[in-house]
Design an enzyme around this catalytic site. Structure first.
Site, PDB file in Angstrom:
ATOM      1  N   TYR A 126       7.005 -16.614  -6.356  1.00 17.65           N
ATOM      2  CA  TYR A 126       5.668 -17.219  -6.410  1.00 17.65           C
ATOM      3  C   TYR A 126       5.734 -18.672  -6.869  1.00 17.65           C
ATOM      4  CZ  TYR A 126       4.065 -12.460  -5.879  1.00 17.65           C
ATOM      5  OH  TYR A 126       3.847 -11.194  -5.399  1.00 17.65           O
ATOM      6  N   LYS A 173      16.093  -5.246  -9.802  1.00 15.78           N
ATOM      7  CA  LYS A 173      17.005  -4.902  -8.708  1.00 15.78           C
ATOM      8  C   LYS A 173      18.301  -5.663  -8.931  1.00 15.78           C
ATOM      9  CE  LYS A 173      17.760  -2.809  -4.710  1.00 15.78           C
ATOM     10  NZ  LYS A 173      17.837  -1.341  -4.611  1.00 15.78           N
ATOM     11  N   ASP A 206      13.316   0.469  -6.856  1.00 14.93           N
ATOM     12  CA  ASP A 206      13.051   1.495  -5.837  1.00 14.93           C
ATOM     13  C   ASP A 206      13.003   2.880  -6.471  1.00 14.93           C
ATOM     14  OD1 ASP A 206      15.658   0.614  -6.247  1.00 14.93           O
ATOM     15  OD2 ASP A 206      16.431   1.565  -4.443  1.00 14.93           O
ATOM     16  N   ASP A 230       3.675  -7.308  -8.871  1.00  8.71           N
ATOM     17  CA  ASP A 230       2.537  -7.363  -7.954  1.00  8.71           C
ATOM     18  C   ASP A 230       2.386  -6.025  -7.227  1.00  8.71           C
ATOM     19  OD1 ASP A 230       0.500  -8.235  -6.369  1.00  8.71           O
ATOM     20  OD2 ASP A 230       1.589  -9.862  -5.419  1.00  8.71           O
ATOM     21  N   ASP A 234      -0.238  -2.339  -8.330  1.00  5.43           N
ATOM     22  CA  ASP A 234      -1.177  -1.736  -7.381  1.00  5.43           C
ATOM     23  C   ASP A 234      -0.839  -0.265  -7.147  1.00  5.43           C
ATOM     24  OD1 ASP A 234      -2.520  -4.117  -7.148  1.00  5.43           O
ATOM     25  OD2 ASP A 234      -2.522  -4.135  -4.958  1.00  5.43           O
TER      26      ASP A 234
END
Lengths: 338, 116
Positions: A126, A173, A206, A230, A234
């Site tokens: 970002y 990750k 994951d 992000d 959600d």
């Protein structure tokens, strides 16, 4: 009445203004003394001021150091900078706090979910560093820094400790992105040493997604870099009832902006049918931030009671009430219990 | 029957590429850099961790690291050779840089993101 608070209200666009009016009605009825200063943000002021975020709005937030924000829309592919991202950068709101807690009356497949998510809000992909490096290749720079990672971890541990939480996991990750996510994880581990009373660990992103949908009750607090944050916040919102009930706060060292995380739903603008709960629970979060716990508890209890009765709820939770009727029902419930 | 790879390659559109500037990534402990024009290149903005720190307002609370992106835009038509001269001049001025990224327009449209 206790201390008067001055709060910048940013109604946003689309359904934002009607939602924010409903939320203001409820908050004002809770007994808290707030002077609201309204400022513009979003698409509606683009034509008027040539920007999604006018200087006057920035100055008001800088002055008051606290804001409640309705939804805004970022135009896709027009070259306009997102008002949300600009706000985060201007005020260095590095911590996006997104609680995901089951609302008792909303039927979900799980008995308990109470996850506090801490998303780093300013770095990662970002940083707005993108280039077409040839006519068929685009690249985006993922920027992770030690101080940026350290402070979000420290913020999370400190918040978790104050909230009496027991366990924090760093989501990453680092098995693939060894430099960037590796740095984020290293900073988290360094900070963890300062908080021996809180159990800490890490989980690959994951696997975290899979574990969240299988057994979300195992998680307490998560610290995440921007992009995973992000997405996973959600996901967590979906676990507890969707974005319609998901609160959020963007917090820096000297400023906090509380906002719903859903969009502005422009096709419903003016119909007064949308559920204002996400902004309302963000408002409850804001009240706790300014130490107005009594008012926050009153609103939360009344809101749950109205949802439980299902007489005055909006269409998305099976009712026919308008935005205003739902808000008024919460106000009536607060007064009935007073 | 073409493979998917062959089909994908066949969709490539040829676009006109024009060099218009350079993003320079500098490492310095001396705060926000300042530049005079270097040949045909003029510094347009400087960002740190993706946030614009020059020109304009910078929050005193903003977290900055020792790595700056400095965008230099060309003030006239330039070629790759001008970039080499620019890099040489920048180095001679004592700037320590980690990377340079040429900025191109594609069919007149910027192939690079703006600063926040």
């Amino acid at each position: 009445m206790g201390t008067q608070h001055i709060v910048t209200m940013l109604p946003g666009e689309g359904t934002g203004p009607e939602i924010c009016e409903a939320v203001r009605l409820v908050i004002d009825a809770s007994g808290v003394d707030i002077k609201w200063e309204y400022e513009e943000i979003g698409l509606d002021c683009l034509e008027k001021h040539g920007t999604l975020l006018p200087d006057k709005t920035v100055q008001a937030i800088a002055r008051n150091k606290i804001a409640l924000k309705g939804p805004t829309t970022t135009p896709i592919g027009t070259g306009h900078k997102s008002a949300n991202v600009t706000l985060r950068k201007v005020f260095d709101l590095y911590a996006n706090v997104r609680p995901a807690k089951l609302i008792p009356v909303l039927k979900r497949p799980w008995d308990k979910i109470d996850i506090l998510n801490f998303r780093e809000n300013t770095e990662d992909c970002y940083a707005a560093i993108e280039h077409m490096v040839s006519d068929e290749v685009a690249q985006c720079l993922k920027v992770i820094t030690w101080p940026g990672s350290y402070r979000i971890a420290d913020f999370a541990f400190k918040w978790a400790k104050a909230a009496g939480r027991k366990k924090i996991y760093c989501v990453h990750k680092a098995n693939i992105m060894k430099m960037t996510d590796g740095l984020f994880l290293d900073a988290f581990r360094e900070v963890a040493k300062k908080y021996p009373d809180i159990e800490s660990g890490d989980i690959i992103v994951d696997n975290c997604c899979m574990q969240l949908v299988r057994n979300p009750a195992q998680f307490d607090c998560l610290v995440l870099p921007n992009l995973y944050g992000d997405i996973l916040t959600d996901l967590c919102a979906g676990l507890v009832g969707g974005l319609g009930f998901a609160p959020g706060a963007n917090v820096g060292d000297n400023c906090a902006i509380f906002e719903a995380v859903h969009g502005s739903a422009p096709k419903y603008a003016g119909l007064k049918k949308v559920n204002p709960s996400a902004v309302l629970v963000s408002g409850i979060m804001m009240l706790r931030w300014i130490k107005e716990e009594v008012a926050a508890d009153r609103i939360q209890k009344a809101m749950f009671a109205v949802l439980d009765e299902r007489k005055h709820v909006t269409y998305d939770v099976g009712g026919t009430a308008t935005t205003d009727e739902y808000a008024q029902a919460i106000v009536d419930k607060m007064h009935a219990k007073a | 029957m073409p493979t998917f790879t062959e089909t994908a390659i066949a969709t490539k559109k040829k676009r006109e590429i024009k060099l218009v500037g350079i993003d320079m990534y500098l490492i310095t402990e001396k705060g926000i850099p300042k530049f005079d024009d270097i040949g045909p290149f003029k510094c347009e903005f400087i960002s740190n961790r993706g946030t614009k720190v020059w020109p304009g307002f910078v929050s005193p609370d903003l977290l900055m690291v020792n790595w700056y992106r400095c965008r230099f835009m060309a003030t006239k038509d330039v070629q790759d050779a001008d970039v080499n001269i620019f890099l040489d001049a920048l180095t001679k001025q004592g700037w320590w840089w980690s990377a340079a990224q040429k900025l191109w327009n594609y069919d007149g449209e910027a192939g690079f993101s703006k600063a926040y």
